[in-house]
Design an enzyme around this catalytic site. Structure first.
Site, PDB file in Angstrom:
ATOM      1  N   GLU A 131     -33.951  18.082  -8.323  1.00 19.42           N
ATOM      2  CA  GLU A 131     -35.394  17.953  -8.585  1.00 19.42           C
ATOM      3  C   GLU A 131     -35.647  17.914 -10.100  1.00 19.42           C
ATOM      4  OE1 GLU A 131     -38.087  20.916  -6.812  1.00 19.42           O
ATOM      5  OE2 GLU A 131     -39.382  20.636  -8.549  1.00 19.42           O
ATOM      6  N   ASN A 230     -31.929  28.139  -1.394  1.00 18.40           N
ATOM      7  CA  ASN A 230     -33.050  29.038  -1.069  1.00 18.40           C
ATOM      8  C   ASN A 230     -32.685  29.994   0.061  1.00 18.40           C
ATOM      9  OD1 ASN A 230     -34.772  28.293   1.509  1.00 18.40           O
ATOM     10  ND2 ASN A 230     -34.025  26.361   0.661  1.00 18.40           N
TER      11      ASN A 230
END
Ligand code: SF4
Length: 289
Positions: A131, A230
């Protein structure tokens, strides 16, 4: 017979909005583009079970160095670099399905606009994360940089006598605490500071709820890919409050010894864990099958 433990499932467990959208687009592609070869630019999400399921339908991940000239290419929720987006645009026979999360797209636009307007753009994030490599590519190299902590801010930002113009934003999964620390440090610099809080609350909400569950339960199960950052973070946080925390990818990894004499079991799952994997674990815990 011993009493079955109470199972508490985090409301935030599983797919976030951006991942749900990307997986839906990938699942719909075989019917929509029947007869075409369909690929995702890298694994669509960090979950091997979902990636394998899609591969079974003919939607396969490919490396960025082997993009075909035709067929369908799906961009995952992290987004891609501006250079790659342009390269793909030039392939007229290649249909692009853009599953970039709209929150990531918004951050890309902020980088492009602020950099073009001459601001020093500071992106808080992990430099190697896809990202972030995508975000930084939307700015001019001369005025766009990535920092991970206050220490990464160049010293001349603080020592310069000329008033500065700085735009601050963050990788969508960054911690709010780091964002606040860096914003506070930049506020001491003479000039203009524009703060764009691009942090997505899906991550922080999931983490807060898992922490709360870990405090309430005598055992925690975190479900998700071992390659999912995550999910790993969720597990680490859970373990801080509850030593009996376990990270599993699938129901087959459940070990009954973990639950002997436990009264409450908490369950959470990373943003890339599909609901069916969570349901399988819950079913096994509730019914033993
Ligand atoms: S965590 Fe937030 S920004 Fe990232 S894909 Fe999910 S919804 Fe989008």
């Amino acid at each position: 017979m011993s009493k079955r433990p109470l199972i508490k499932i985090a409301k935030t467990a599983g797919f976030c909005f951006g991942v749900k959208r990307a997986v839906k687009l990938a699942n719909e592609a075989p019917a929509k583009y029947s007869g075409c070869s369909i690929s995702t630019l890298g694994p669509i999400i960090h979950n091997p079970q979902v990636v394998n399921q899609l591969a079974g339908k003919g939607v396969k991940p490919i490396g960025l160095d082997s993009i075909p000239d035709s067929g369908v290419a799906i961009v995952r929720s992290h987004g891609i670099t501006r250079k790659l987006a342009r390269k793909l645009d030039e392939r007229s026979a290649l249909k692009l399905v853009d599953a970039t999360c709209p929150f990531v797209r918004r951050a890309q636009k902020i980088v492009a606009e602020m950099s073009r307007a001459g601001y020093q753009v500071i992106i808080i994030g992990e430099p190697e994360h896809p990202e972030v490599t995508g975000l930084i590519s939307y700015g001019e190299p001369a005025n766009t940089r990535v920092v991970s902590s206050v220490e990464d801010i160049p010293g001349d930002f603080f020592s310069s006598r000329k008033p500065s113009r700085i735009a601050l934003l963050a990788q969508t999964t960054q911690s709010q605490q780091i964002y606040n620390e860096i914003a506070a440090a930049l506020l001491t610099i003479k000039g203009e500071l524009r703060c764009f809080n691009t942090i997505c609350t899906a991550t922080s909400d999931r983490q807060s709820e898992a922490l709360q569950l870990a405090k309430e339960c005598d055992c925690m199960i975190i479900i998700g890919g071992r390659n999912s950052a995550n999910t790993n973070r969720l597990y680490e946080l859970s373990r801080k409050c509850q030593a009996d925390s376990y990270h599993i990818e699938t129901v087959d990894e459940l070990n009954p010894d973990w639950f002997a004499d436990k009264q409450t079991i908490g369950i959470s799952a990373g943003a890339s864990t599909p609901q069916w994997l969570i349901d399988e674990v819950v079913r096994k815990l509730e019914n033993g099958n």
